[in-house]
Design a protein around this motif. Structure first.
Motif, PDB file in Angstrom:
ATOM      1  N   UNK A  31       0.784  -1.078  -0.132  1.00  0.00           N
ATOM      2  CA  UNK A  31      -0.075   0.085  -0.061  1.00  0.00           C
ATOM      3  C   UNK A  31       0.742   1.226  -0.008  1.00  0.00           C
ATOM      4  N   UNK A  32       0.274   2.442  -0.521  1.00  0.00           N
ATOM      5  CA  UNK A  32       0.855   3.585  -0.356  1.00  0.00           C
ATOM      6  C   UNK A  32       0.110   4.602   0.575  1.00  0.00           C
ATOM      7  N   UNK A 104      -3.686   4.338  -1.012  1.00  0.00           N
ATOM      8  CA  UNK A 104      -3.784   3.648  -2.118  1.00  0.00           C
ATOM      9  C   UNK A 104      -3.428   2.020  -1.835  1.00  0.00           C
ATOM     10  N   UNK A 105      -4.245   1.058  -2.308  1.00  0.00           N
ATOM     11  CA  UNK A 105      -4.090  -0.228  -2.328  1.00  0.00           C
ATOM     12  C   UNK A 105      -3.217  -0.321  -3.658  1.00  0.00           C
ATOM     13  N   UNK A 106      -1.985  -0.814  -3.856  1.00  0.00           N
ATOM     14  CA  UNK A 106      -1.086  -0.803  -4.876  1.00  0.00           C
ATOM     15  C   UNK A 106      -0.974  -2.213  -5.566  1.00  0.00           C
TER      16      UNK A 106
END
Lengths: 121, 237
Positions: A31-32, A104-106
């Motif tokens: 994640x970010x 964000x879920x990358x």
């Protein structure tokens, strides 16, 4: 402690991405998190360790990439330092945030016995 | 792929997702926003720390308006319906959301509260968030604008301590302005300077809910903001 509700949303998203792959074992979740997102990454890790039990993320590792804040002038693209007055000294335009508010879920890394039906993107 | 012998059993598959973790909340917020603007309502997410004077500003707004029927409020609170009851007493139709342990409102809570809440004739809907300068900033509720109430007694460097909240604010209401003569150590210029370091376009209105100072300016700001928001909605609709 909104980090708990963010982790609930994260686990829901990962579960949904693993949908149709009951045997999938999630190994890592990337994640970010932006520095200006209002999310504390230590609390996020604690929340993940609490909530992953009994979900597809039970054995997963949460890998958090921090994203630093970046402001620029929308008119001349001049970077405006974090901590400075958020107005372009040349154009007097209010600065625009270009980076740093990410939640964000990358990427998900999972182990699946049969990859033939997995949706690749 | 198995790294030992390449037998193919089982495989590690990276799946790129690249989506907002709060995407579901954001979809509900977008739905709320469409309802609000489609019905000619300016929704304002009113945030601030506990005791900043959020409810008092809305009470003063209700008293100052010639037609308080144009205003409605949803009041988020951890444990009581006190704020909603105060607003009803001030002539503002209001509904409480009791969040229990949750430190913020989210779009779904707002959406559910709108069911069976008659907004006929309403032009301004205030969503008074839970008193907290951290968590509410993270969740889009479907509002057109974010307003943060900051009382002059809270400390001049408060904006620097909570940059996320103030970076998202369209307006800061500097509340309890009537106390200024009694606070010789509070420098309002230091507050506005702190705001300029975290807020790209710092707009501040000083108000006193007790004396009514600044409330007319706040109401004028709301009227302009509503006209702009509705105009933009029509252009992009």
């Amino acid at each position: 402690m909104h980090e708990y509700s963010i982790i609930q949303s994260l686990v829901d998203s990962v579960t949904s991405e693993c949908g149709g792959h009951a045997a999938a074992l999630v190994l890592r979740v990337h994640i970010e998190i932006g520095d200006l997102s209002g999310v504390d990454t230590d609390l996020l890790t604690t929340a993940f360790e609490t909530f992953r039990e009994g979900t597809c993320c039970a054995d997963a590792e949460l890998l958090i990439e921090r994203v630093s804040t970046q402001w620029v002038c929308p008119s001349c693209d001049r970077p405006i330092a974090n901590g400075a007055i958020l107005q372009c000294p040349n154009c007097h335009e209010p600065a625009r945030l270009t980076r740093g508010d990410e939640i964000i879920l990358r990427q998900i890394e999972m182990e699946v016995p049969d990859v033939s039906g997995l949706r690749m993107r | 792929m198995c790294q030992d012998c390449g037998c193919g059993d089982p495989e590690v598959v990276p799946v790129k997702v690249q989506q907002k973790i709060l995407a579901r909340n954001d979809r509900t917020a977008a739905h709320n926003r469409e309802h609000f603007l489609g019905d000619g309502i300016l929704a304002v997410n009113l945030m601030g720390g506990p005791g900043a004077g959020k409810t008092a500003v809305l009470e003063a707004t209700g008293h100052a308006l010639q037609n308080p029927k144009k205003v409605a409020a949803i009041a988020g609170d951890l444990a009581t319906e006190n704020d909603a009851n105060r607003l009803i007493a001030a002539g503002i139709r209001s509904k409480a959301i009791t969040t229990g342990q949750a430190c913020h409102l989210d779009a779904e809570l707002v959406h559910r509260s709108l069911h069976h809440f008659d907004l006929t004739g309403v032009e301004y809907l205030f969503i008074e968030n839970v008193g907290n300068l951290v968590c509410p900033a993270v969740y889009d509720l479907g509002q057109a604008l974010n307003v943060v109430a900051l009382s002059i007694t809270e400390g001049e460097d408060k904006p620097l301590k909570y940059p996320t909240m103030f970076a998202k604010a369209d307006l800061v209401l500097l509340t309890k302005a009537d106390l200024l003569p009694h606070l010789p150590f509070v420098d309002v210029d230091k507050i506005t300077d702190a705001l300029a370091h975290v807020m790209p376009n710092p707009r501040v209105i000083s108000v006193s809910s007790r004396t009514g100072f600044g409330i007319e300016a706040w109401i004028r700001w709301l009227a302009t903001a509503r006209a702009t928001a509705l105009e933009q909605f029509e252009v992009y609709a």
